[in-house]
Design a protein around this motif. Structure first.
Motif, PDB file in Angstrom:
ATOM      1  N   ASP A   1       1.062  -1.283   0.151  1.00  0.00           N
ATOM      2  CA  ASP A   1      -0.006  -0.072   0.067  1.00  0.00           C
ATOM      3  C   ASP A   1       0.877   1.341   0.026  1.00  0.00           C
ATOM      4  N   ILE A   2       2.018   1.259   0.901  1.00  0.00           N
ATOM      5  CA  ILE A   2       2.859   2.533   0.963  1.00  0.00           C
ATOM      6  C   ILE A   2       3.533   2.633  -0.343  1.00  0.00           C
ATOM      7  N   LEU A   3       4.256   1.546  -0.815  1.00  0.00           N
ATOM      8  CA  LEU A   3       4.996   1.431  -1.802  1.00  0.00           C
ATOM      9  C   LEU A   3       4.159   2.159  -3.073  1.00  0.00           C
ATOM     10  N   ILE A   4       2.804   1.559  -3.388  1.00  0.00           N
ATOM     11  CA  ILE A   4       1.963   2.247  -4.427  1.00  0.00           C
ATOM     12  C   ILE A   4       1.807   3.592  -4.312  1.00  0.00           C
ATOM     13  N   LYS A   5       1.456   3.932  -3.162  1.00  0.00           N
ATOM     14  CA  LYS A   5       1.031   5.517  -2.905  1.00  0.00           C
ATOM     15  C   LYS A   5       2.337   6.270  -3.018  1.00  0.00           C
TER      16      LYS A   5
ATOM     17  N   GLU B   1       5.672   9.650  -6.999  1.00  0.00           N
ATOM     18  CA  GLU B   1       6.856   9.998  -7.707  1.00  0.00           C
ATOM     19  C   GLU B   1       6.774   9.667  -9.378  1.00  0.00           C
ATOM     20  N   TRP B   2       5.862   8.957  -9.931  1.00  0.00           N
ATOM     21  CA  TRP B   2       5.348   8.830 -11.166  1.00  0.00           C
ATOM     22  C   TRP B   2       4.208   9.728 -11.646  1.00  0.00           C
ATOM     23  N   GLY B   3       3.615  10.256 -10.835  1.00  0.00           N
ATOM     24  CA  GLY B   3       2.464  11.033 -11.201  1.00  0.00           C
ATOM     25  C   GLY B   3       2.858  12.251 -12.107  1.00  0.00           C
ATOM     26  N   PRO B   4       4.033  12.907 -12.141  1.00  0.00           N
ATOM     27  CA  PRO B   4       4.478  13.910 -13.024  1.00  0.00           C
ATOM     28  C   PRO B   4       4.645  13.199 -14.280  1.00  0.00           C
TER      29      PRO B   4
ATOM     30  N   ARG C   1      -0.457   6.526 -13.387  1.00  0.00           N
ATOM     31  CA  ARG C   1      -1.286   6.282 -12.073  1.00  0.00           C
ATOM     32  C   ARG C   1      -1.106   5.079 -11.432  1.00  0.00           C
ATOM     33  N   CYS C   2      -1.146   5.179 -10.188  1.00  0.00           N
ATOM     34  CA  CYS C   2      -0.745   3.721  -9.386  1.00  0.00           C
ATOM     35  C   CYS C   2      -1.784   3.738  -8.340  1.00  0.00           C
ATOM     36  N   ASN C   3      -2.479   2.525  -8.282  1.00  0.00           N
ATOM     37  CA  ASN C   3      -3.603   2.251  -7.467  1.00  0.00           C
ATOM     38  C   ASN C   3      -3.377   0.628  -6.798  1.00  0.00           C
ATOM     39  N   CYS C   4      -4.151   0.671  -5.596  1.00  0.00           N
ATOM     40  CA  CYS C   4      -4.234  -0.644  -5.041  1.00  0.00           C
ATOM     41  C   CYS C   4      -5.631  -1.204  -5.089  1.00  0.00           C
ATOM     42  N   ILE C   5      -6.064  -2.348  -5.290  1.00  0.00           N
ATOM     43  CA  ILE C   5      -7.370  -2.986  -5.051  1.00  0.00           C
ATOM     44  C   ILE C   5      -7.082  -3.748  -4.051  1.00  0.00           C
ATOM     45  N   THR C   6      -8.181  -3.875  -2.853  1.00  0.00           N
ATOM     46  CA  THR C   6      -8.231  -4.471  -1.906  1.00  0.00           C
ATOM     47  C   THR C   6      -9.323  -5.526  -1.893  1.00  0.00           C
TER      48      THR C   6
ATOM     49  N   SER D   1      -8.805   8.471 -15.193  1.00  0.00           N
ATOM     50  CA  SER D   1      -7.707   9.244 -15.903  1.00  0.00           C
ATOM     51  C   SER D   1      -7.110  10.098 -14.636  1.00  0.00           C
ATOM     52  N   TYR D   2      -8.107  10.454 -13.614  1.00  0.00           N
ATOM     53  CA  TYR D   2      -7.489  11.307 -12.886  1.00  0.00           C
ATOM     54  C   TYR D   2      -7.456  10.535 -11.184  1.00  0.00           C
ATOM     55  N   ILE D   3      -7.399   9.263 -11.487  1.00  0.00           N
ATOM     56  CA  ILE D   3      -7.503   8.612  -9.999  1.00  0.00           C
ATOM     57  C   ILE D   3      -6.034   7.984 -10.002  1.00  0.00           C
ATOM     58  N   THR D   4      -5.352   8.316  -8.863  1.00  0.00           N
ATOM     59  CA  THR D   4      -4.071   7.844  -8.267  1.00  0.00           C
ATOM     60  C   THR D   4      -4.018   7.868  -7.156  1.00  0.00           C
TER      61      THR D   4
END
Ligand code: COA
Length: 263
Positions: free
Chosen positions: A167-171, A176-179, A183-188, A239-242
């Motif tokens: 979770d913290i890696l992806i956040k 870091e990769w947003g610019p 986009r980076c997200n988790c599914i739980t 597209s605006y979800i990260t």
């Protein structure tokens, strides 16, 4: 029936670790159904072959690469092969995982490490090696987490620690990769039918009933329900979800601190 346009992923490429079975397989199938070319990655070639054959029998495009996500060079080779065959990668799913129910005192340091290495290091390896192959802007990274990451659960210390790390890696990657437009997200997921994980955690009717009682929606989830969420997060509709952790768990994580495996 899907709420998405049939070919919403047309022209896109998806790379799915854990794509040979369970949740990852369900997501890969859904991506292919909606027009993506998919690369299935896992440890066992036989399982990958079966999963790819199912996709092809429905008119989809699938390739396979057997490797262990603990092996950085193996993952890097799988990514290069995907790039060579299908071009830049639009959707990256880090789904490979390991699990066995055990109290801390029942597992060796190596048992703990095995799960940390598959889940957390494997997700790091996949993301780290994939960055150069991701379409920028526009790529979507999806990691599979678990409620054990934030809800301590008996017999799942190893998985909870690994998933909290994910979770913290992806956040962090979202920042870091947003610019770059990645986009980076988790599914739980919650308890999900027809998965190796639930076969291990709830192996009999009694255990299943106990799990169902701990879920507000009073049932197991399905791979299709998780695949729909992955399809949304992988598509331009998100597209605006990260940087998000998206629960698809029937409300299970709202239950009291969980001991459902221990009784
Ligand atoms: N209880 C306690 N320890 C266990 C265990 C159990 N049920 N199952 C495995 N281990 C320990 C082993 O004893 C070993 O430790 P040791 O060397 O000190 O004896 C360590 O875990 C590694 O086992 P090994 O079988 O060599 O690892 P592996 O890398 O091949 O397998 C696992 C990884 C352990 C996660 C295995 O359960 C697995 O491959 N699972 C399949 C995928 C899966 O779990 N899918 C569900 C995802 S939710």
């Amino acid at each position: 029936m899907s709420i998405f346009r049939e070919q919403v992923l047309k022209g896109k490429t998806a790379f799915v670790t854990g794509g040979g079975s369970g949740i990852g397989q369900g997501m890969a199938e859904r991506f292919a159904q909606h027009g993506a070319k998919v690369m299935l990655v896992g440890r066992k070639q036989e399982k990958l072959d079966v999963a790819a054959a199912v996709i092809r029998s429905k008119g989809g495009v699938a390739a396979t690469h057997a490797t262990d996500v603990r092996d950085y060079n193996g993952v890097a080779a799988a990514l290069q092969s995907t790039r060579d065959q299908f071009g830049e990668i639009d959707i990256l799913v880090c789904g490979a995982a390991g699990n066995f129910p055990s109290p801390v005192l029942g597992m060796s340091a190596n048992g703990f490490k095995a799960v940390i290495d598959i889940d957390l290091l494997g997700t790091f390896n996949t993301c780290r090696a994939a960055y150069e192959h991701l379409r920028k802007p526009g790529a979507s990274v999806i990691a599979i987490s678990a409620s054990f990451a934030f809800q301590p659960t008996a017999l799942q210390a190893h998985v909870g620690a690994a998933k909290a790390g994910i979770d913290i890696l992806i956040k962090t990657l979202a920042i870091e990769w947003g610019p770059s437009g990645v986009r980076c997200n988790c599914i739980t997921p919650g308890p999900t039918d027809e998965t190796e994980g639930m076969r291990r955690l709830a192996p009999d009717d009694q255990a299943r009933a106990r799990v169902e009682r701990s879920v507000p929606l009073r049932r197991f989830g399905t791979k299709d329900e998780l695949a729909d969420l992955a399809l949304f997060l992988g598509s331009d509709a998100a597209s605006y979800i990260t940087g998000g952790i998206y629960l698809c768990d029937g409300g299970m994580s709202l239950s009291r601190p969980s001991e459902w495996l221990a009784h």
